[in-house]
Write a protein that holds these residues in place. Sequence first.
Motif, PDB file in Angstrom:
ATOM      1  N   GLU A   1     -25.189  -2.359 -22.664  1.00 55.80           N
ATOM      2  CA  GLU A   1     -25.111  -3.672 -23.294  1.00 55.80           C
ATOM      3  C   GLU A   1     -26.031  -3.790 -24.509  1.00 55.80           C
ATOM      4  O   GLU A   1     -26.032  -4.792 -25.189  1.00 55.80           O
ATOM      5  CB  GLU A   1     -25.505  -4.758 -22.278  1.00 55.80           C
ATOM      6  CG  GLU A   1     -24.616  -4.797 -21.074  1.00 55.80           C
ATOM      7  CD  GLU A   1     -25.144  -5.761 -20.021  1.00 55.80           C
ATOM      8  OE1 GLU A   1     -24.465  -5.983 -19.023  1.00 55.80           O
ATOM      9  OE2 GLU A   1     -26.249  -6.309 -20.238  1.00 55.80           O
ATOM     10  N   SER A   2     -26.828  -2.762 -24.741  1.00 56.65           N
ATOM     11  CA  SER A   2     -27.893  -2.904 -25.734  1.00 56.65           C
ATOM     12  C   SER A   2     -27.399  -2.964 -27.150  1.00 56.65           C
ATOM     13  O   SER A   2     -28.011  -3.566 -28.004  1.00 56.65           O
ATOM     14  CB  SER A   2     -28.890  -1.742 -25.589  1.00 56.65           C
ATOM     15  OG  SER A   2     -28.200  -0.529 -25.776  1.00 56.65           O
TER      16      SER A   2
ATOM     17  N   VAL B   1     -28.552  -1.974 -19.026  1.00 53.56           N
ATOM     18  CA  VAL B   1     -28.927  -2.442 -20.364  1.00 53.56           C
ATOM     19  C   VAL B   1     -28.573  -1.458 -21.444  1.00 53.56           C
ATOM     20  O   VAL B   1     -28.411  -1.788 -22.588  1.00 53.56           O
ATOM     21  CB  VAL B   1     -30.448  -2.744 -20.388  1.00 53.56           C
ATOM     22  CG1 VAL B   1     -31.257  -1.458 -20.347  1.00 53.56           C
ATOM     23  CG2 VAL B   1     -30.820  -3.527 -21.638  1.00 53.56           C
TER      24      VAL B   1
ATOM     25  N   SER C   1     -32.820  -1.332 -24.756  1.00 60.91           N
ATOM     26  CA  SER C   1     -33.229  -2.219 -23.664  1.00 60.91           C
ATOM     27  C   SER C   1     -34.221  -3.235 -24.197  1.00 60.91           C
ATOM     28  O   SER C   1     -34.949  -2.954 -25.166  1.00 60.91           O
ATOM     29  CB  SER C   1     -33.849  -1.412 -22.521  1.00 60.91           C
ATOM     30  OG  SER C   1     -34.216  -2.275 -21.444  1.00 60.91           O
TER      31      SER C   1
ATOM     32  N   SER D   1     -23.033   3.864 -27.492  1.00 66.75           N
ATOM     33  CA  SER D   1     -24.030   3.702 -26.437  1.00 66.75           C
ATOM     34  C   SER D   1     -24.913   4.908 -26.373  1.00 66.75           C
ATOM     35  O   SER D   1     -24.619   5.963 -26.919  1.00 66.75           O
ATOM     36  CB  SER D   1     -23.339   3.478 -25.094  1.00 66.75           C
ATOM     37  OG  SER D   1     -22.655   4.662 -24.704  1.00 66.75           O
TER      38      SER D   1
ATOM     39  N   LYS E   1     -30.175  -9.981 -28.235  1.00 64.02           N
ATOM     40  CA  LYS E   1     -30.007  -8.547 -28.519  1.00 64.02           C
ATOM     41  C   LYS E   1     -29.219  -8.338 -29.806  1.00 64.02           C
ATOM     42  O   LYS E   1     -29.573  -7.517 -30.654  1.00 64.02           O
ATOM     43  CB  LYS E   1     -29.297  -7.867 -27.353  1.00 64.02           C
ATOM     44  CG  LYS E   1     -30.123  -7.790 -26.071  1.00 64.02           C
ATOM     45  CD  LYS E   1     -29.274  -7.167 -24.962  1.00 64.02           C
ATOM     46  CE  LYS E   1     -30.016  -7.184 -23.630  1.00 64.02           C
ATOM     47  NZ  LYS E   1     -29.178  -6.645 -22.527  1.00 64.02           N
ATOM     48  N   HIS E   2     -28.127  -9.085 -29.934  1.00 63.63           N
ATOM     49  CA  HIS E   2     -27.319  -8.963 -31.153  1.00 63.63           C
ATOM     50  C   HIS E   2     -28.149  -9.330 -32.381  1.00 63.63           C
ATOM     51  O   HIS E   2     -28.084  -8.651 -33.416  1.00 63.63           O
ATOM     52  CB  HIS E   2     -26.093  -9.883 -31.049  1.00 63.63           C
ATOM     53  CG  HIS E   2     -24.977  -9.291 -30.253  1.00 63.63           C
ATOM     54  ND1 HIS E   2     -23.961  -8.548 -30.808  1.00 63.63           N
ATOM     55  CD2 HIS E   2     -24.722  -9.325 -28.918  1.00 63.63           C
ATOM     56  CE1 HIS E   2     -23.117  -8.168 -29.867  1.00 63.63           C
ATOM     57  NE2 HIS E   2     -23.553  -8.616 -28.693  1.00 63.63           N
TER      58      HIS E   2
ATOM     59  N   THR F   1     -28.014 -11.751 -24.373  1.00 63.05           N
ATOM     60  CA  THR F   1     -27.099 -10.948 -25.188  1.00 63.05           C
ATOM     61  C   THR F   1     -27.141 -11.384 -26.652  1.00 63.05           C
ATOM     62  O   THR F   1     -27.128 -10.552 -27.565  1.00 63.05           O
ATOM     63  CB  THR F   1     -25.666 -11.077 -24.649  1.00 63.05           C
ATOM     64  OG1 THR F   1     -25.663 -10.668 -23.294  1.00 63.05           O
ATOM     65  CG2 THR F   1     -24.706 -10.213 -25.451  1.00 63.05           C
TER      66      THR F   1
ATOM     67  N   PRO G   1     -24.434  -3.930 -29.911  1.00 59.35           N
ATOM     68  CA  PRO G   1     -23.210  -4.714 -30.100  1.00 59.35           C
ATOM     69  C   PRO G   1     -22.032  -3.833 -30.394  1.00 59.35           C
ATOM     70  O   PRO G   1     -22.171  -2.787 -31.033  1.00 59.35           O
ATOM     71  CB  PRO G   1     -23.563  -5.626 -31.277  1.00 59.35           C
ATOM     72  CG  PRO G   1     -25.056  -5.630 -31.317  1.00 59.35           C
ATOM     73  CD  PRO G   1     -25.498  -4.324 -30.790  1.00 59.35           C
TER      74      PRO G   1
ATOM     75  N   GLU H   1     -35.299  -7.946 -15.308  1.00 59.26           N
ATOM     76  CA  GLU H   1     -35.504  -7.443 -16.673  1.00 59.26           C
ATOM     77  C   GLU H   1     -36.564  -6.343 -16.696  1.00 59.26           C
ATOM     78  O   GLU H   1     -36.420  -5.342 -17.404  1.00 59.26           O
ATOM     79  CB  GLU H   1     -35.931  -8.595 -17.585  1.00 59.26           C
ATOM     80  CG  GLU H   1     -34.830  -9.553 -17.937  1.00 59.26           C
ATOM     81  CD  GLU H   1     -35.248 -10.571 -18.973  1.00 59.26           C
ATOM     82  OE1 GLU H   1     -34.554 -11.578 -19.098  1.00 59.26           O
ATOM     83  OE2 GLU H   1     -36.273 -10.323 -19.639  1.00 59.26           O
TER      84      GLU H   1
END
Length: 907
Positions: free
Chosen positions: A146-147, A143, A22, A155, A5-6, A2, A149, A107
């Motif tokens: 969550e992809s 994903v 993703s 989303s 990703k951020h 995470t 932030p 993943e």
Amino acid sequence: MTAIKHALQRDIFTPNDERLLSIVNVCKAGKKKKNCFLCATVTTERPVQVKVVKVKKSDKGDFYKRQAAWALRDLAVVDAKDAAKENPEFDLHFEKIYKWVASSTAEKNAFISCIWKLNQRYLRKKIDFVNVSSQLLEELPKVTEESVPSGENQSVTGGDEEAVDEYQELNAREEQDIEIMMGGCECAISNAEAFAEKLSRELQVLDGANIQSIMASEKQVNTLMKLLDEALDEEMLQSVKEQMDQISESNHLIHLSNTNNVKLLSEIEFLVNHLDLAKGHIKALQEGDLASSRGIEACTNAADALLQCMNVALRPGHDLLLAVKQQQQRFSDLREHFARRLASHLNNVFVQQFTQALLQLYNRSYFLSVPGHDQSSTLAQHSIELTLPNHHPFHRDLLRYAKLMEWLKSTDYGKYEGLTKNYMDYISRLYEREIKDFFEVAKIKMTGTTKESKKFATLPRKESAVKQETESLHGSSGKLTGSTSSLNKLSVQSSGNRRSQSSSLLDMGNMSASDLDVADRTKFDKIFEQVLSELEPLCLAEQDFIGKLFKLQQHPSVPGMMTEAEDLDGGTLSRQHNSGTPLPVSSEKDMIRQMMIKIFRCIEPELNNLIALGDKIDSFNSLYMLVKMSHHVWTAQNVDPASFLSTTLGNVLVTVKRNFDKCISNQIRQMEEVKISKKSKVGILPFVAEFEEFAGLAESIFKNAERRGDLDKAYTKLIRGVFVNVEKVANESQKTPRDVVMMENFHHIFATLSRLKISCLEAEKKEAKQKYTDHLQSYVIYSLGQPLEKLNHFFEGVEARVAQGIREEEVSYQLAFNKQELRKVIREYPGKEVKKGLDNLYKKVDKHLCEEENLLQVVWHSMQDEFIRQYKHFEGLIARCYPGSGVTMEFTIQDILDYCSSIAQSH
């Protein structure tokens, strides 16, 4: 994951208006493990573009960088390798096949599921998913949520759907309505502001109508509610449905029209704000005064504003609008017009400044060319100051155009390059005249001579000469032609109060170094130092100026010397950068050096000519030049080892060092060619005296100098040559005994080295002392054998018999060496004869020795000591070989001392 990703979203994708959906940590299959990330992204602007991006950590490991990207529409096949078993390997088939190994199967599955969803949503062409389970393709990838932030973007499931709902393409009817609306307004295209105001007014009317319609619809709803109650009985529900549909459609059309009007107004305001150039700026570009400071400032601001308008990043579709095309064309015409006007004005400024500087140059040196002027007057010659004109006012006036020159460089490189060439042509001609006249003045001060009056009488008047130069500048588009410097080479003349030339080893050219006194050499040293001191700031100031005016990089580059510069006319730089693109930093540094080489192309030849003149006047001047030039080269290299000044002085230093080596070689060669007169005594050899002069001068010049090592090498060569040739001359000498030549010259060398204390010649100093001592002793012994020849022969015979084995007390029994023979030899040398012999010996020694070295008393004292030593030796032989004979010498040691003292005093 995470956090990664951020970080990726913040540092890489947000600046590019993209959203990360993703991510999977992968490495290439079958190779050394080098991890990277594959990212599925979409753009935030319409139309949406979907990409697969490869992100890799930098070599330093402190940030991520974008390494490669592929459009999703280019993806043909996704191969998961095995649908039944967990397998982290998968292939992506773009133009070529990329094989990857994920860090985990989870993943990999999440990434493939995201690719499938993006394919279903955005692409018409469907991707072929091989060895992928059907359950995986039906799942919504976690994903996706969550992809991105929180707080940055929406989303992929929610934000994109809303964006799709907000954006609708115009149908045929709507396009027709907009064309009718724009056709009904005459100023829709020609005057965007008026059209925008009209749309705004109509939008307000529509908003009012919308409100009234809503209020009316509320009344109708109330009425319909009542009618519905009645329609239950009267079967009127069908008409109510139709009325509700009409109300809904009316509200939708009003909302859609309002939205389109707002968007159209936003686009028009963007174009008006960014593509509108103020009238004051336009006037400044077309007719602004480029001669005054205020006008230059106005033109600079206008040029910057024009450049900003031309560099605006238009939105998609703006470049198709006719008004935008017309405005861009207008900007292009303004730029071309102002660029031509600016280039023409700067070229005229160059010519004007050159003309003024040329007039000052003629005013400075014109009195030398006046017919009838006393050209040989020392006062007139030395009234000229050995200084170069200051170009600071010229530079100050031109630096006002530095920002405009930078603008021209970024907008029209062809005209910028033309200005650089014209400037080099103008200024190089001016510098050539100034520098040549400057060096002629230096030569006059060095030699005290100038030109004949008839040569100056043929020179043109200064007004006509300046006019001719200016016309040649205008008529040749910057290619300068015209007359060269009015001063030519100087002829070297020797002073009348100097001694005639000799055959000394440093006799160079028309003058002998021994004929020049210390004042002359000091004068040359000061003039040469002043020449270098004047050239150095001139070059540095010009290099700094062209860097500032033409906006070129001047930071020091990798150390190194340029050996051969490429001319800018037809050079690679002008061929490679004529498209308006700026030069790279390294090319700009090369351009500065090349410009300096062309502007100051006469410096190196003039310095070499001055060096040749100084060497011709006195070969010892090469010592001064080597020290001064080395110091200035060292100073220039500390500033910038690759600069023009450092390179040029370095090249000239090579010439100076070559002259210095030539001077040393000539000295050694002339040592070998020295011929001694057969009729006169030798004395101190010329090259020995000249070595003393050379060493004394060199020690004073090279004190604390950077090139001391060169002098030490020269000392070693010279002293070896001196030693060898002293011995050679001594062997060839007929008038003066060999021992005298060796003794006197090596005593002189020893005294010189002792006085100067040259550390590198300590071994040679000891050797010179030893040679002097040995040859002094040899000469004394040889000379003393002559006045008492028979006595010496007798005792030599006695010593020979003893050496053959005869006992000393038995020598007297030898017939040739009995007592009677001893008394006979002793009687031939009474005190009177001894004194007479010593007196003749003193006169002979006086004839052999030279006055310069003043060794007569030293030699005479050594002879006295040696005579006493021999006397004691003879008495000892008599006592041992002739015991009890009562035979003694007819003179005593005291008599010898008295004889020697009286002889020395009498002479």
